[in-house]
Design a protein around this motif. Sequence first.
Motif, PDB file in Angstrom:
ATOM      1  N   GLU A 326    -121.662 -21.525   9.701  1.00 61.14           N
ATOM      2  CA  GLU A 326    -122.622 -20.763  10.495  1.00 61.14           C
ATOM      3  C   GLU A 326    -121.988 -20.330  11.812  1.00 61.14           C
ATOM      4  OE1 GLU A 326    -125.827 -18.751  11.610  1.00 61.14           O
ATOM      5  OE2 GLU A 326    -125.702 -19.805   9.686  1.00 61.14           O
ATOM      6  N   ARG A 327    -121.243 -21.273  12.430  1.00 58.42           N
ATOM      7  CA  ARG A 327    -120.606 -20.966  13.710  1.00 58.42           C
ATOM      8  C   ARG A 327    -119.398 -21.876  13.891  1.00 58.42           C
ATOM      9  NH1 ARG A 327    -122.149 -21.991  19.520  1.00 58.42           N
ATOM     10  NH2 ARG A 327    -123.652 -23.506  18.709  1.00 58.42           N
ATOM     11  N   LEU A 328    -118.384 -21.335  14.544  1.00 55.76           N
ATOM     12  CA  LEU A 328    -117.164 -22.092  14.811  1.00 55.76           C
ATOM     13  C   LEU A 328    -116.849 -21.955  16.298  1.00 55.76           C
ATOM     14  CD1 LEU A 328    -115.253 -23.626  12.822  1.00 55.76           C
ATOM     15  CD2 LEU A 328    -113.750 -21.627  12.890  1.00 55.76           C
ATOM     16  N   ILE A 329    -116.627 -23.076  16.972  1.00 57.06           N
ATOM     17  CA  ILE A 329    -116.262 -23.059  18.391  1.00 57.06           C
ATOM     18  C   ILE A 329    -114.859 -23.661  18.537  1.00 57.06           C
ATOM     19  CG2 ILE A 329    -116.823 -23.864  20.725  1.00 57.06           C
ATOM     20  CD1 ILE A 329    -119.738 -24.016  19.878  1.00 57.06           C
ATOM     21  N   GLN A 351    -109.674 -15.183  16.558  1.00 53.40           N
ATOM     22  CA  GLN A 351    -110.877 -15.028  15.749  1.00 53.40           C
ATOM     23  C   GLN A 351    -110.554 -14.416  14.380  1.00 53.40           C
ATOM     24  OE1 GLN A 351    -110.592 -14.354  18.987  1.00 53.40           O
ATOM     25  NE2 GLN A 351    -112.422 -14.992  20.105  1.00 53.40           N
ATOM     26  N   SER A 384    -117.225 -12.584  14.113  1.00 51.69           N
ATOM     27  CA  SER A 384    -118.290 -12.540  15.122  1.00 51.69           C
ATOM     28  C   SER A 384    -118.939 -13.900  15.334  1.00 51.69           C
ATOM     29  CB  SER A 384    -119.346 -11.508  14.727  1.00 51.69           C
ATOM     30  OG  SER A 384    -120.042 -11.927  13.560  1.00 51.69           O
ATOM     31  N   ARG A 385    -118.706 -14.841  14.403  1.00 51.09           N
ATOM     32  CA  ARG A 385    -119.311 -16.174  14.524  1.00 51.09           C
ATOM     33  C   ARG A 385    -118.298 -17.213  15.008  1.00 51.09           C
ATOM     34  NH1 ARG A 385    -121.061 -14.891   9.261  1.00 51.09           N
ATOM     35  NH2 ARG A 385    -120.198 -16.814   8.345  1.00 51.09           N
ATOM     36  N   ILE A 386    -117.139 -16.746  15.445  1.00 50.87           N
ATOM     37  CA  ILE A 386    -116.105 -17.648  15.966  1.00 50.87           C
ATOM     38  C   ILE A 386    -115.990 -17.443  17.469  1.00 50.87           C
ATOM     39  CG2 ILE A 386    -113.657 -18.279  15.899  1.00 50.87           C
ATOM     40  CD1 ILE A 386    -113.610 -17.297  12.999  1.00 50.87           C
ATOM     41  N   GLU A 387    -116.245 -18.487  18.209  1.00 46.79           N
ATOM     42  CA  GLU A 387    -116.215 -18.419  19.679  1.00 46.79           C
ATOM     43  C   GLU A 387    -115.006 -19.184  20.205  1.00 46.79           C
ATOM     44  OE1 GLU A 387    -118.900 -19.817  23.561  1.00 46.79           O
ATOM     45  OE2 GLU A 387    -119.606 -20.205  21.503  1.00 46.79           O
ATOM     46  N   THR A 409    -122.391 -25.992  10.227  1.00 46.28           N
ATOM     47  CA  THR A 409    -122.544 -25.473   8.867  1.00 46.28           C
ATOM     48  C   THR A 409    -123.977 -25.029   8.595  1.00 46.28           C
ATOM     49  OG1 THR A 409    -123.078 -27.633   7.917  1.00 46.28           O
ATOM     50  CG2 THR A 409    -120.747 -27.070   8.080  1.00 46.28           C
ATOM     51  N   ARG A 410    -124.157 -24.267   7.567  1.00 42.86           N
ATOM     52  CA  ARG A 410    -125.478 -23.733   7.241  1.00 42.86           C
ATOM     53  C   ARG A 410    -126.415 -24.794   6.695  1.00 42.86           C
ATOM     54  NH1 ARG A 410    -123.496 -17.755   5.065  1.00 42.86           N
ATOM     55  NH2 ARG A 410    -123.559 -16.804   7.148  1.00 42.86           N
ATOM     56  N   ARG A 414    -122.743 -30.860  11.892  1.00 44.39           N
ATOM     57  CA  ARG A 414    -121.843 -30.534  13.001  1.00 44.39           C
ATOM     58  C   ARG A 414    -120.558 -31.325  12.779  1.00 44.39           C
ATOM     59  NH1 ARG A 414    -120.022 -33.132  17.301  1.00 44.39           N
ATOM     60  NH2 ARG A 414    -119.310 -31.958  19.134  1.00 44.39           N
TER      61      ARG A 414
END
Length: 489
Positions: A326-329, A351, A384-387, A409-410, A414
């Motif tokens: 879902e998102r990666l930091i 990214q 776009s989901r990698i910060e 994750t979806r 975490r």
Amino acid sequence: MSVQSIERAAQQITDLISTPEADPLTIPSEITPILSAYVAAALTLPLPEEVVVQAKQHILDTFAAMISGSRLKPGEVIRRYVKREGGPPVAQVIGSSLLSSATLAALANGTSAHADETDDSHAASGTHPGCAVVPAALAMGEQMGSNGEAFLQAVAVGYDVGCRVGRALNPLSLSATGHSSRSLGNTFGACAAAAVLARLNAQQVGWALAYSAQQAAGIGSYIRAKEHIEKALVLGGMPARNGVTAVNLAQAGAGGAADPFHGGRNFLRAYSPDPRPEELVRGLGENFEIAQTSIKKYCVGSPIQAPLEALFEMVAEHKLCADDIERLIVRLPEHRAATVNNREMPDVNLQYILALALVHGEVSFAMAHADKTAGDESIAALESRIELVADPELLESVSPRQVRLEAFTRDGRRLAKYLLTYRGTPENPLSIEEVEDKARDLASSVIGNRKTEELIQCIRELDRVGDMRELRPKFVVIEQDSSLSEQGG
């Protein structure tokens, strides 16, 4: 001058400058003579066996970078330029049978060596030493008919001098001015390597260092370029050419102010707001900088190495795929984060590279250097989901290579991963077999499997090579481009 006397003199200077009451801008006049004596005496100072082994690995890695880079746009552009300029048939332009002057060959091969992000790097100095030192040494080695043992010595000395200049400039302080330690340090490294093979005496080495200081250049604006051409020239081609030029000038009798690191208006004070002159001679003759230089496992920018390794480990541990994320930091030290944050060039865009890795499960040389505008929509959506976070808590003093990776994750998990360093660094080096496999991957599609294996064997036995010009046939492509197959002129 013996190695022991060089070590003693260097230690005395280091101790003097490092005392709390010392003025860091008061640079002892002995610094340049010590460096000059070290370079001039290099061929009489045998390298430790472990340094010989490391030097061979970095030479092979850089040769492979030159070969693969010769078929990327920077290598092709600079080869056309050298073909047009001509020059006497002294040294080879890698990836062709074209011969030109030593200075033009160094320019071409240095540019090819950093035509992508495959070449080595030295974190403490902020340099990529191989892409300038090895091409300069090769060009001068061909000009002088040097043997492989001398070539090994020259490369090790080039790393010693170039990386020490980079450290003395204090890279973090220097970068605030807009100057690039990557090009400045490399100019002196190329000069030192070429000076060893030209067999300059200490006075001539001082002159060559002075002319290197006068030619040293490079500003960080290349990071705004979409293509890798300017960066390749600034980090590799230009320093290699300038180092060889400085040595040829000194060899021709061009004298100068042979103390560029001392006195009024000296090199360090001209470029760095907070120079560290003691770094020029710290451990000289005892600590070899080539042993502190990383060889990349992945053909992408240095600050992406740790995040990529952390991501692959996380994927393997938790059986993840791209659709799970879902998102990666990604958290990196501040200076390194700025280098790879959403850059135009795909191989230094964190990214993009991490999205590529998640979608394909690997990052090949071809993938990392493809036009990312032609990529599929799934990669763009994942980007776009990698910060990327420049984290001030990740101190460079602890490790410039560290990374903190968080994945959301979806299904609500975490996941976290922290790496202090990564494969290919001095503290976690690649094996000889891994370096050779990387060279096969980079070179075989250009020069063929047979020539690649011959080149690898030649580097294994480099100290037995009688003349560096013997390597020329191994650098010619499988199907020679007829427009570039003739000598320049």
